[in-house]
Design a protein around this motif. Structure first.
Motif, PDB file in Angstrom:
ATOM      1  N   GLN A  79      61.128  23.349 105.499  1.00 26.60           N
ATOM      2  CA  GLN A  79      60.977  23.215 106.939  1.00 26.60           C
ATOM      3  C   GLN A  79      62.375  23.048 107.524  1.00 26.60           C
ATOM      4  O   GLN A  79      63.120  22.157 107.108  1.00 26.60           O
ATOM      5  N   GLU A  81      65.060  23.153 111.062  1.00 24.96           N
ATOM      6  CA  GLU A  81      65.170  22.932 112.500  1.00 24.96           C
ATOM      7  C   GLU A  81      65.578  24.257 113.138  1.00 24.96           C
ATOM      8  O   GLU A  81      66.571  24.870 112.741  1.00 24.96           O
ATOM      9  N   ILE A 124      58.953  13.408 109.082  1.00 26.64           N
ATOM     10  CA  ILE A 124      60.254  13.949 109.478  1.00 26.64           C
ATOM     11  C   ILE A 124      60.477  13.674 110.953  1.00 26.64           C
ATOM     12  O   ILE A 124      59.528  13.398 111.686  1.00 26.64           O
ATOM     13  N   ARG A 125      61.714  13.782 111.390  1.00 28.16           N
ATOM     14  CA  ARG A 125      62.002  13.584 112.814  1.00 28.16           C
ATOM     15  C   ARG A 125      61.696  14.870 113.558  1.00 28.16           C
ATOM     16  O   ARG A 125      62.053  15.956 113.116  1.00 28.16           O
ATOM     17  N   THR A 132      60.482  23.988 114.982  1.00 28.41           N
ATOM     18  CA  THR A 132      60.760  24.062 113.549  1.00 28.41           C
ATOM     19  C   THR A 132      60.044  25.274 112.974  1.00 28.41           C
ATOM     20  O   THR A 132      59.115  25.812 113.574  1.00 28.41           O
ATOM     21  N   ARG A 148      69.382  22.757 100.837  1.00 31.46           N
ATOM     22  CA  ARG A 148      69.812  22.093 102.074  1.00 31.46           C
ATOM     23  C   ARG A 148      71.161  22.626 102.554  1.00 31.46           C
ATOM     24  O   ARG A 148      71.366  22.861 103.746  1.00 31.46           O
ATOM     25  N   THR A 158      67.785  21.681 107.045  1.00 28.76           N
ATOM     26  CA  THR A 158      66.507  21.391 106.396  1.00 28.76           C
ATOM     27  C   THR A 158      65.986  20.034 106.854  1.00 28.76           C
ATOM     28  O   THR A 158      66.711  19.044 106.835  1.00 28.76           O
ATOM     29  N   LEU A 159      64.717  20.005 107.230  1.00 30.20           N
ATOM     30  CA  LEU A 159      64.042  18.771 107.604  1.00 30.20           C
ATOM     31  C   LEU A 159      63.142  18.259 106.482  1.00 30.20           C
ATOM     32  O   LEU A 159      63.015  17.060 106.276  1.00 30.20           O
ATOM     33  N   ARG A 160      62.491  19.174 105.787  1.00 27.45           N
ATOM     34  CA  ARG A 160      61.596  18.806 104.696  1.00 27.45           C
ATOM     35  C   ARG A 160      61.710  19.880 103.621  1.00 27.45           C
ATOM     36  O   ARG A 160      61.734  21.066 103.927  1.00 27.45           O
TER      37      ARG A 160
END
Length: 189
Positions: A79, A81, A124-125, A132, A148, A158-160
């Motif tokens: 995932q 951004e 996640i934020r 996303t 990442r 990368t968020l997740r």
């Protein structure tokens, strides 16, 4: 005695080792989930990554799957951004330079929908103003924090990160913290 092969769904915030000698606040390790003696992780997943981890007591297999010269595939759901365009995906596919190293080519596709995954704890934020997207990335190398660093290098942090496959072994059927033992027939590389 036959070798043992364990598939484990490593949760977020768990170290990919059986002991934590950091002296920091106690962190969760593989020992909190797996009580089988003499098995060791094949490769690593960062503490802030989730997903499929293979453990075994078969040193030859561990070497074959860990050594970059054998180039076995590992697939990740990532995932990010923002929403990567075709140019960013092409750069990821052909390789990017991270830390004075050019990554090998990879298979990368923008997923049409979020994969079916349990929610991450902590979540996640999210930023209301920044969408996303989910990528599926298959690599044949596994350098430290490589996915990442690759997505950041093309402008999509990368968020997740969830490893969903190692070769033909898949994450399906496991929830975070669960594991299952493979039969010799399941385990084909």
């Amino acid at each position: 005695m036959p070798y043992r092969y364990i598939l484990f769904y490593k949760p977020y915030d768990v170290l990919t080792q059986f002991t934590d000698n950091s002296g920091e606040v106690k962190r969760r390790t593989l020992k909190d989930y797996i009580r089988i003696p003499d098995v060791y992780a094949v490769g690593r997943l960062d503490r802030d990554s989730e997903g499929l981890l293979l453990l075994t007591d078969d040193g030859q297999t561990q070497h074959r799957l860990s050594d970059p010269k054998f180039a076995h595939p590992r697939t990740y759901w990532v995932q990010v951004e923002g929403i990567p365009d075709a140019g960013a995906i092409a750069r990821l596919e052909t390789g990017v330079t991270i830390q004075d190293y050019r990554t090998r080519s990879a298979k990368v596709q923008l997923l049409p929908a979020e994969p079916l995954l349990p929610p991450r704890e902590p979540p996640i934020r999210f930023r209301k103003s920044i969408p996303t997207a989910w990528l599926e990335m298959t690599l044949t190398e596994g350098r430290n924090r490589q996915v990442r660093r690759m997505t950041a290098a093309v402008g999509f942090p990368t968020l997740r990160l969830v490893r969903c496959a190692i070769g033909n072994l898949r994450l399906e059927g496991l929830n975070p913290g669960e594991w299952r033992e493979l039969t010799q027939q399941d385990f084909r590389f």
